[in-house]
Scaffold this active site. Structure first.
Site, PDB file in Angstrom:
ATOM      1  N   ASP A   1       0.848  -1.203   0.000  1.00  0.00           N
ATOM      2  CA  ASP A   1       0.000   0.000   0.000  1.00  0.00           C
ATOM      3  C   ASP A   1       0.878   1.245   0.000  1.00  0.00           C
ATOM      4  O   ASP A   1       2.032   1.216   0.429  1.00  0.00           O
ATOM      5  CB  ASP A   1      -0.860   0.035   1.276  1.00  0.00           C
ATOM      6  CG  ASP A   1      -2.008  -0.962   1.241  1.00  0.00           C
ATOM      7  OD1 ASP A   1      -2.319  -1.503   0.167  1.00  0.00           O
ATOM      8  OD2 ASP A   1      -2.594  -1.193   2.318  1.00  0.00           O
TER       9      ASP A   1
ATOM     10  N   ARG B   1      -1.432  -0.555  -8.489  1.00  0.00           N
ATOM     11  CA  ARG B   1      -2.830  -0.234  -8.163  1.00  0.00           C
ATOM     12  C   ARG B   1      -2.933   1.301  -8.188  1.00  0.00           C
ATOM     13  O   ARG B   1      -2.159   1.985  -7.507  1.00  0.00           O
ATOM     14  CB  ARG B   1      -3.190  -0.737  -6.765  1.00  0.00           C
ATOM     15  CG  ARG B   1      -4.557  -0.218  -6.282  1.00  0.00           C
ATOM     16  CD  ARG B   1      -4.717  -0.291  -4.767  1.00  0.00           C
ATOM     17  NE  ARG B   1      -4.724  -1.649  -4.270  1.00  0.00           N
ATOM     18  CZ  ARG B   1      -4.327  -1.961  -3.028  1.00  0.00           C
ATOM     19  NH1 ARG B   1      -3.892  -1.044  -2.189  1.00  0.00           N
ATOM     20  NH2 ARG B   1      -4.351  -3.218  -2.628  1.00  0.00           N
TER      21      ARG B   1
HETATM   22  C1  LIG Z   1      -8.772  -1.284  -3.235  1.00  0.00           C
HETATM   23  C2  LIG Z   1      -8.349   0.056  -2.727  1.00  0.00           C
HETATM   24  C3  LIG Z   1      -7.086   0.204  -2.177  1.00  0.00           C
HETATM   25  C4  LIG Z   1      -6.650   1.453  -1.755  1.00  0.00           C
HETATM   26  N1  LIG Z   1      -5.349   1.613  -1.322  1.00  0.00           N
HETATM   27  C5  LIG Z   1      -4.905   2.847  -0.994  1.00  0.00           C
HETATM   28  C6  LIG Z   1      -3.540   3.089  -0.697  1.00  0.00           C
HETATM   29  O1  LIG Z   1      -2.694   2.192  -0.696  1.00  0.00           O
HETATM   30  N2  LIG Z   1      -3.164   4.367  -0.383  1.00  0.00           N
HETATM   31  C7  LIG Z   1      -4.069   5.413  -0.365  1.00  0.00           C
HETATM   32  O2  LIG Z   1      -3.671   6.552  -0.106  1.00  0.00           O
HETATM   33  N3  LIG Z   1      -5.374   5.201  -0.634  1.00  0.00           N
HETATM   34  C8  LIG Z   1      -5.807   3.962  -0.952  1.00  0.00           C
HETATM   35  N4  LIG Z   1      -7.143   3.768  -1.259  1.00  0.00           N
HETATM   36  C9  LIG Z   1      -8.137   4.836  -0.973  1.00  0.00           C
HETATM   37  C10 LIG Z   1      -8.253   5.807  -2.125  1.00  0.00           C
HETATM   38  O3  LIG Z   1      -7.072   6.571  -2.229  1.00  0.00           O
HETATM   39  C11 LIG Z   1      -9.442   6.771  -1.911  1.00  0.00           C
HETATM   40  O4  LIG Z   1      -9.256   7.499  -0.745  1.00  0.00           O
HETATM   41  C12 LIG Z   1     -10.792   6.071  -1.847  1.00  0.00           C
HETATM   42  O5  LIG Z   1     -10.861   4.983  -2.708  1.00  0.00           O
HETATM   43  C13 LIG Z   1     -11.920   7.054  -2.243  1.00  0.00           C
HETATM   44  O6  LIG Z   1     -11.727   7.482  -3.563  1.00  0.00           O
HETATM   45  P1  LIG Z   1     -12.669   7.058  -4.795  1.00  0.00           P
HETATM   46  O7  LIG Z   1     -11.769   6.720  -5.936  1.00  0.00           O
HETATM   47  O8  LIG Z   1     -13.595   6.009  -4.385  1.00  0.00           O
HETATM   48  O9  LIG Z   1     -13.392   8.410  -5.237  1.00  0.00           O
HETATM   49  P2  LIG Z   1     -14.226   9.481  -4.443  1.00  0.00           P
HETATM   50  O10 LIG Z   1     -14.398  10.615  -5.387  1.00  0.00           O
HETATM   51  O11 LIG Z   1     -13.626   9.771  -3.099  1.00  0.00           O
HETATM   52  O12 LIG Z   1     -15.610   8.757  -4.194  1.00  0.00           O
HETATM   53  C14 LIG Z   1     -16.465   8.386  -5.265  1.00  0.00           C
HETATM   54  C15 LIG Z   1     -17.731   7.805  -4.672  1.00  0.00           C
HETATM   55  O13 LIG Z   1     -17.435   6.596  -3.998  1.00  0.00           O
HETATM   56  C16 LIG Z   1     -18.168   6.489  -2.793  1.00  0.00           C
HETATM   57  N5  LIG Z   1     -17.225   6.490  -1.647  1.00  0.00           N
HETATM   58  C17 LIG Z   1     -15.905   6.754  -1.679  1.00  0.00           C
HETATM   59  N6  LIG Z   1     -15.364   6.620  -0.454  1.00  0.00           N
HETATM   60  C18 LIG Z   1     -16.382   6.289   0.364  1.00  0.00           C
HETATM   61  C19 LIG Z   1     -16.477   6.008   1.755  1.00  0.00           C
HETATM   62  N7  LIG Z   1     -15.408   6.045   2.549  1.00  0.00           N
HETATM   63  N8  LIG Z   1     -17.677   5.685   2.273  1.00  0.00           N
HETATM   64  C20 LIG Z   1     -18.782   5.617   1.486  1.00  0.00           C
HETATM   65  N9  LIG Z   1     -18.755   5.872   0.151  1.00  0.00           N
HETATM   66  C21 LIG Z   1     -17.579   6.201  -0.395  1.00  0.00           C
HETATM   67  C22 LIG Z   1     -19.102   7.660  -2.766  1.00  0.00           C
HETATM   68  O14 LIG Z   1     -20.307   7.248  -3.392  1.00  0.00           O
HETATM   69  C23 LIG Z   1     -18.386   8.681  -3.602  1.00  0.00           C
HETATM   70  O15 LIG Z   1     -19.255   9.624  -4.183  1.00  0.00           O
HETATM   71  C24 LIG Z   1      -7.558   2.553  -1.771  1.00  0.00           C
HETATM   72  C25 LIG Z   1      -8.827   2.399  -2.339  1.00  0.00           C
HETATM   73  C26 LIG Z   1      -9.219   1.174  -2.834  1.00  0.00           C
HETATM   74  C27 LIG Z   1     -10.567   1.072  -3.465  1.00  0.00           C
END
Ligand SMILES: Cc1cc2nc3c(=O)[nH]c(=O)nc-3n(C[C@H](O)[C@H](O)[C@H](O)COP(=O)(O)OP(=O)(O)OC[C@H]3O[C@@H](n4cnc5c(N)ncnc54)[C@H](O)[C@@H]3O)c2cc1C
Length: 303
Positions: free
Chosen positions: A130, A180
């Site tokens: 990560d 990723r």
């Molecule tokens: C498999 C995976 C691994 C990840 N690994 C890392 C990592 O190693 N380092 C790192 O910094 N980040 C990591 N993340 C987190 C990532 O950086 C984002 O903070 C997170 O995925 C929210 O971004 P989004 O792309 O979903 O878009 P956003 O624009 O934040 O959200 C889009 C939509 O998704 C839904 N959503 C998003 N988050 C939430 C929530 N918490 N609760 C409810 N609904 C939500 C909502 O409907 C929102 O409108 C990871 C995410 C995933 C999916």
């Protein structure tokens, strides 16, 4: 402002202790965390597999202060691979370098990561490192490149909110590294990261295209329907098969979208976190969607 406050609070040890020992908040954490034991995580993993989704298992923890704690985390990851194989699950593993001693010594950490990757290789599995806050980006990329030079069974994560990410991708692709792509979950200063959602999203699409057309198998991690639609469009335009990349989502988030992607024949992997050290992870999930906070506060006072 609320996002910043929640991310700041995620680093507060005294609050972590109170929240993780309170029965009500522990129950509420199950919205995002599969449980506190490996047994519970394995059960969550089996449910995902039965629904056509692969898993990446993470034993939560970060910023350990002693070599003994880092070695304990390493032993846990070795055990996870053994359990995945024994239970015949479709799953690999994700970990954080500060849980494996990066704050103590990069060389010590690299030794532990190498032993975890060796176990992954023994099972023809994979370790995803990560990405943590930007103070660790350089060290993470450098360490993953060194371990990747020894084994193809390791990859890492790139965050679209960082200005440096395109260069990091080029660098990692030269090592054949699987990536990723996510947006980024930490509180970052404007000197290193885009602040506006529109800028992060634009960079996400640009980096996604770079990854999808690179010829390697990467993971597009997002719950954002627009990012998902752009990815599907890019794959179609470039004749990239559904088997040549995977989507990834977090346990408990947008399960409607998860089901739809599986139904449409896309590969999907769910990030399943478990363990006692769930507080920082939980706070980052609240920060991503402040509406979650209202939901949790209402439930806390109702219980
Ligand atoms: C498999 C995976 C691994 C990840 N690994 C890392 C990592 O190693 N380092 C790192 O910094 N980040 C990591 N993340 C987190 C990532 O950086 C984002 O903070 C997170 O995925 C929210 O971004 P989004 O792309 O979903 O878009 P956003 O624009 O934040 O959200 C889009 C939509 O998704 C839904 N959503 C998003 N988050 C939430 C929530 N918490 N609760 C409810 N609904 C939500 C909502 O409907 C929102 O409108 C990871 C995410 C995933 C999916």
């Amino acid at each position: 402002m609320l996002r910043s406050a929640l991310l700041k609070l995620s680093e507060t040890k005294s609050l972590a202790h109170w929240v993780t020992s309170n029965r009500t908040t522990r129950e509420m954490s199950h919205r995002f965390v599969a449980g506190e034991t490996l047994h519970e995580a394995i059960e969550a993993c089996r449910v995902c597999n039965d629904q056509g989704m692969a898993v990446t298992l993470d034993c939560l923890g970060e910023n350990v202060a002693t070599t003994a704690d880092a070695q304990k985390a390493r032993d846990t990851y070795l055990e996870i691979y053994d359990r995945i194989a024994k239970e015949k699950l479709i799953a690999n593993v994700s970990c954080k370098l500060t849980q494996l001693g990066l704050d103590i010594s990069p060389d010590f950490c690299e030794g532990l990561v190498s032993s975890v990757v060796e176990r992954a290789a023994a099972y023809e599995s994979f370790l995803r490192v990560d990405m943590e806050s930007s103070m660790y980006t350089q060290r993470t990329v450098a360490l993953v490149k060194r371990v990747r030079a020894q084994s193809p069974c390791v990859g890492t994560v790139i965050q679209a909110y960082l200005y440096r990410s395109e260069i990091d991708i080029q660098d990692l692709l030269a090592y054949g590294c699987r990536i990723r792509l996510c947006k980024g979950a930490y509180k970052e200063p404007q000197e290193v990261a885009f602040a506006r959602k529109a800028e992060v999203d634009a960079n996400y699409v640009k980096l996604m295209r770079l990854l999808l057309t690179s010829g390697f198998y990467h993971a597009i991690a997002t719950h954002d329907p627009r990012m998902i639609a752009e990815t599907i469009r890019c794959a179609a335009q470039n004749n990239i098969s559904k088997d040549d990349f995977e989507f990834q989502m977090l346990y408990g988030i947008r399960t409607d979208l998860q089901r739809r992607l599986v139904r449409d024949g896309y590969r999907l992997r769910i990030y399943v976190p478990y363990g006692h050290e769930w507080f920082p992870y939980f706070m980052r999930r609240l920060a991503e969607r402040p509406a979650n906070l209202g939901f949790f506060v209402r439930n806390f006072f109702r219980s």
